[in-house]
Every structure is written in structure tokens, then in C-alpha cells.
Design a protein around this motif. Structure first.
Motif, PDB file in Angstrom:
ATOM      1  N   GLY A  23     -34.652  70.090  29.048  1.00 57.01           N
ATOM      2  CA  GLY A  23     -34.697  69.403  30.337  1.00 57.01           C
ATOM      3  C   GLY A  23     -34.227  67.969  30.286  1.00 57.01           C
ATOM      4  O   GLY A  23     -34.438  67.219  31.238  1.00 57.01           O
ATOM      5  N   PRO A  94     -33.224  76.249  30.168  1.00 58.38           N
ATOM      6  CA  PRO A  94     -34.266  75.618  29.349  1.00 58.38           C
ATOM      7  C   PRO A  94     -35.041  76.633  28.514  1.00 58.38           C
ATOM      8  O   PRO A  94     -35.143  77.811  28.880  1.00 58.38           O
ATOM      9  CB  PRO A  94     -35.179  74.973  30.402  1.00 58.38           C
ATOM     10  N   VAL A 104     -37.032  71.194  34.280  1.00 58.03           N
ATOM     11  CA  VAL A 104     -35.746  71.609  34.839  1.00 58.03           C
ATOM     12  C   VAL A 104     -35.911  72.080  36.283  1.00 58.03           C
ATOM     13  O   VAL A 104     -35.075  71.795  37.142  1.00 58.03           O
ATOM     14  CB  VAL A 104     -35.108  72.701  33.960  1.00 58.03           C
TER      15      VAL A 104
END
Length: 413
Positions: A23, A94, A104
Motif C-alpha cells: 500500500g 496488495p 489500498v
């Protein structure tokens, strides 16, 4: 996490934008007023190519913004090359662990989330439910192997499927399997396999094909293609080439391995098994002389290279493999093909191709070589198989339209 890190180190190619898997460093544009953002996840290069017609169908709606994520480095490279104009952003998916997934989700902020084929990530689906965002599985399929494993964890998959708003299944058999895993009956719909709706561009004319073959050292003679091959299958194809050459000295072999990273393994095999033949690897540039064997250890070229061939063997289909690689491109292009019995990932497509006479199924390496040699000498049989492939494709389309209609209905709710 240690296992994951070891895996990506072994595979290679993951260094670029590695932080986005946690992220970090995402570049997500602000959502436009009045628009709906769809987050679409596809694992690899193959899935990226498969969802192309659906991407184009959704991107044609001015209300929709598409954010793409992928898992593999080859899929990421292809997404950047082909879909940058269709998507507002492209990044890696992710790691499916709460801090990374949540981070994310906060940044992408989708109105709808879509995964392709076998992608049922528990944390990803949990985040969708937590945020009240519909989660859809498109082109949903379960191979024999995947289904057998999933049934052992039926309680777990029942929970994940309960977080799934809708499954658009490839076939009635896939639908029954999702129901057996605990998916609510009203959430699973058979829409067909969107891979069949693929449009291959460009279609190369005879002059272009001849020019490409000459540039790659494959000018004349029958050309056998190994399409997305796996370990053990390259050896069989070399043996098949030798058998063909007893009747046709100009026959040549084009190997496209499923994983280009195996080039050193394949080279070692060729040095041992084909030291008397002229072989070359496409990643090393143009060959200096005519070749007997070319290994296309590159990415994203299979569709073009398929058009150069006279007969294709579809990889990951001979024992011990059971799942198979896609035969769709060969069918769409009208290329006669041979594959093993291990095609469980493409069961309905396999049946359609066999019914139309577009393919020959073999049980083992010996039968594969025998069938390949026979077809190499039978132009009339290959012509009938080619016509069967084109007829199969013409009669099997429509999944993209049905799937896109289903996706848009969720946006309208």
C-alpha cells in the motif's frame, strides 16, 4: 510473509514498485464528480489478456473509472502497455493482510470491486463487505484440482463466498461447484467464458507472417508451435520435431514457454537433447542464421507468434499436468491444435473444440508425437480443423455482453 518473500525472490521480476504491495507509493487520482470507480484485479498476464474485452466494454461507459491491479510482474508490464488509456491507475495487488489491504482500499475507494477467474481473497472480500461495496467474481471457474482442495475447506470458502455479491460463472459445471462450496443459489449465474470473446489484433497477413518468420530464422517449412509449455513438454516437442524431419527436412519448432524465467533450464535441456540442431532464444536478439528451434522467451507475443504456426501443441496438458493452458487463441485464429487430457481449467472450451473437430486430444507423450507427426503430413485434416476452430469461435461468443450487463446492473443499484 517469509514464504511469500522466498517465492517472489525465486520467480524474480518483483523489484519494481515493490512497496505498492504493502500500500506504499500508490498514485491514485481523485475520483471525478459523478463517476463510479471499479477496481478490477487479475492475477497474471493470461488473466490480463482474458479480461481485455470486458475492460473495453466497461470503459466505453463514460460514468465508469477503472483502476487495475495485478499480481505478477509480467501482468503488470502488459497492463501498462495495453490498458494505460483505459484505466485511471495501474498497480500491484496488495498482500491480502488487513493493514495492507485496508490501506489500498482507502486510497482506491472503489464503488465496485471485481476479481477474475479464481480470485477469492478473504481479506479483500472482507474489506468490500466492511465498506458496503459490491464484490463480483467474473469468469468464475474452478478446476478439478482447485475444487477438490476447496471442498476440504468448505467452511472457509462458504464464509468468503457469503462476502461475494455475485459470481458470474464460466459454465454450468462451475456454477454447480460454487453452489457446492456454499455460495447462495441466487448469487451464482452462468454467463459463459469471456476468454472466448477475445479479439486478436492485429491479424497478420501472409506477407507479414512470412517476413516475421524470416526475421526469426524460421523461413520455410512446416512450423510446430509449443504454446505456453511446461517442464517435460519441451522435450516431447523436440522428439516430435525429429520424427517430423524424417519426412520433412525443413520442419521447424517454435517453443513459447509459459514462464520465460525458465530459459536457462530449457537451454540446458536443448544442449543435452538437441546439440546437433540450431537453436536460439528470442530475448537475445535476431539470429544470425536459419534455425531449427526458436525459444520465444519473451512476454506478450503469443498471439502474434501463433499466427505463424501450422500446428500448435497446447501446454500444461500432458501428465502429470492436469489444468492446461488456454487453447482459445488457437481456436480464434483457426489454428489446428493438439492437447493432452489435462485441460480441466478449460473444460467447456475443450469440449466445444473437440465437438467441432478443431483439436485432437492425446493421452500421453507417445500419442502426442504420433498425432503431431500425422497431422504435419495431412494438410487436408489441418484445413478441416482450422474451419472447425473458426466455427467454434463464431458460435460461442456473447459472454462479455452478458457479464458487462450484470456488472452494470450492480452499479445502477
Amino acid at each position: 510473509m517469509p514464504g511469500y518473500l522466498l517465492h517472489i525472490r525465486k520467480r524474480g521480476g518483483y523489484r519494481e514498485r515493490f512497496g505498492t504491495r504493502f500500500g506504499l507509493g500508490l498514485q491514485v487520482p481523485q475520483k471525478k464528480a459523478g463517476s463510479k470507480r471499479i477496481w478490477i484485479q487479475a492475477v497474471s498476464l493470461g488473466e490480463m489478456l482474458a479480461i481485455e474485452p470486458l475492460l473495453k466494454a466497461l470503459a466505453a461507459d463514460e460514468r465508469i473509472e477503472i483502476y487495475l491491479t495485478v499480481t505478477t510482474s509480467t501482468g503488470y508490464a502488459l497492463a501498462l502497455e495495453k490498458y494505460s488509456e483505459l484505466a485511471v491507475g495501474i498497480s500491484y495487488f496488495p498482500i491480502d493482510f488487513c493493514p495492507f489491504s485496508s490501506c489500498v482500499w482507502d486510497q482506491i475507494d472503489p464503488d465496485l470491486a471485481i476479481c477474475a477467474e479464481t480470485e477469492l481473497w478473504p481479506e479483500h472480500t472482507h474489506q468490500a463487505v466492511k465498506r458496503g461495496v459490491p464484490f463480483l467474481l467474473v469468469n468464475g471457474r474452478l478446476s478439478d484440482r482447485s475444487f477438490k482442495r476447496a471442498m476440504k475447506l468448505r467452511g472457509f470458502f462458504r464464509t468468503v463466498l457469503s462476502n461475494t455479491s455475485q459470481v458470474f460463472a464460466c459454465s454450468d459445471l462451475d456454477r454447480e461447484r460454487y453452489l457446492a462450496l456454499g455460495a447462495p443459489e441466487d448469487r451464482v449465474t452462468t454467463t459463459g467464458n469471456i476468454k472466448v470473446d477475445v479479439t486478436i489484433e492485429p491479424i497478420l497477413d501472409a506477407v507479414t507472417c512470412a517476413s516475421m518468420r524470416a526475421e526469426m530464422g524460421l523461413s520455410d517449412g512446416f512450423l510446430l508451435l509449443g504454446s505456453s509449455t511446461w517442464p517435460g513438454e519441451e522435450e516431447m516437442l523436440v522428439d516430435a520435431l525429429r520424427a517430423i524431419r524424417e519426412r520433412d527436412s525443413k520442419a521447424r519448432l517454435l517453443i513459447v514457454p509459459r514462464h520465460a524465467e525458465r530459459r536457462h533450464e530449457i537451454e540446458a535441456m536443448l544442449r543435452q537433447r538437441a546439440s546437433d540442431l540450431r537453436f536460439h532464444f528470442k530475448s537475445r536478439g535476431a539470429p544470425e542464421d536459419e534455425l531449427d528451434i526458436l525459444v520465444a522467451d519473451t512476454h506478450g507475443e503469443l498471439r502474434a507468434l501463433t499466427q505463424l504456426s501450422d500446428l500448435a501443441f497446447v501446454g500444461k496438458s500432458l501428465p502429470p499436468h492436469t489444468e492446461g493452458q488456454t487453447p482459445v487463441e488457437c481456436g480464434v485464429l483457426g489454428k489446428p491444435m493438439v492437447f493432452g487430457t489435462g485441460m480441466s481449467n478449460f473444460r467447456s472450451i475443450r469440449e466445444g473444440l473437440l465437438q467441432r473437430g478443431a483439436a485432437r486430444e492425446v493421452r500421453d507423450e507417445g500419442e502426442a508425437i504420433q498425432t503431431i507427426v500425422s497431422l504435419s503430413q495431412d494438410l487436408e485434416a489441418r484445413a478441416k480443423m482450422s474451419a472447425g476452430g473458426l466455427a467454434w469461435h463464431a458460435g460461442s461468443r456473447g459472454a462479455v455482453e452478458r457479464t458487462a450487463k450484470g456488472v452494470l446492473s450492480w452499479l445502477d443499484r
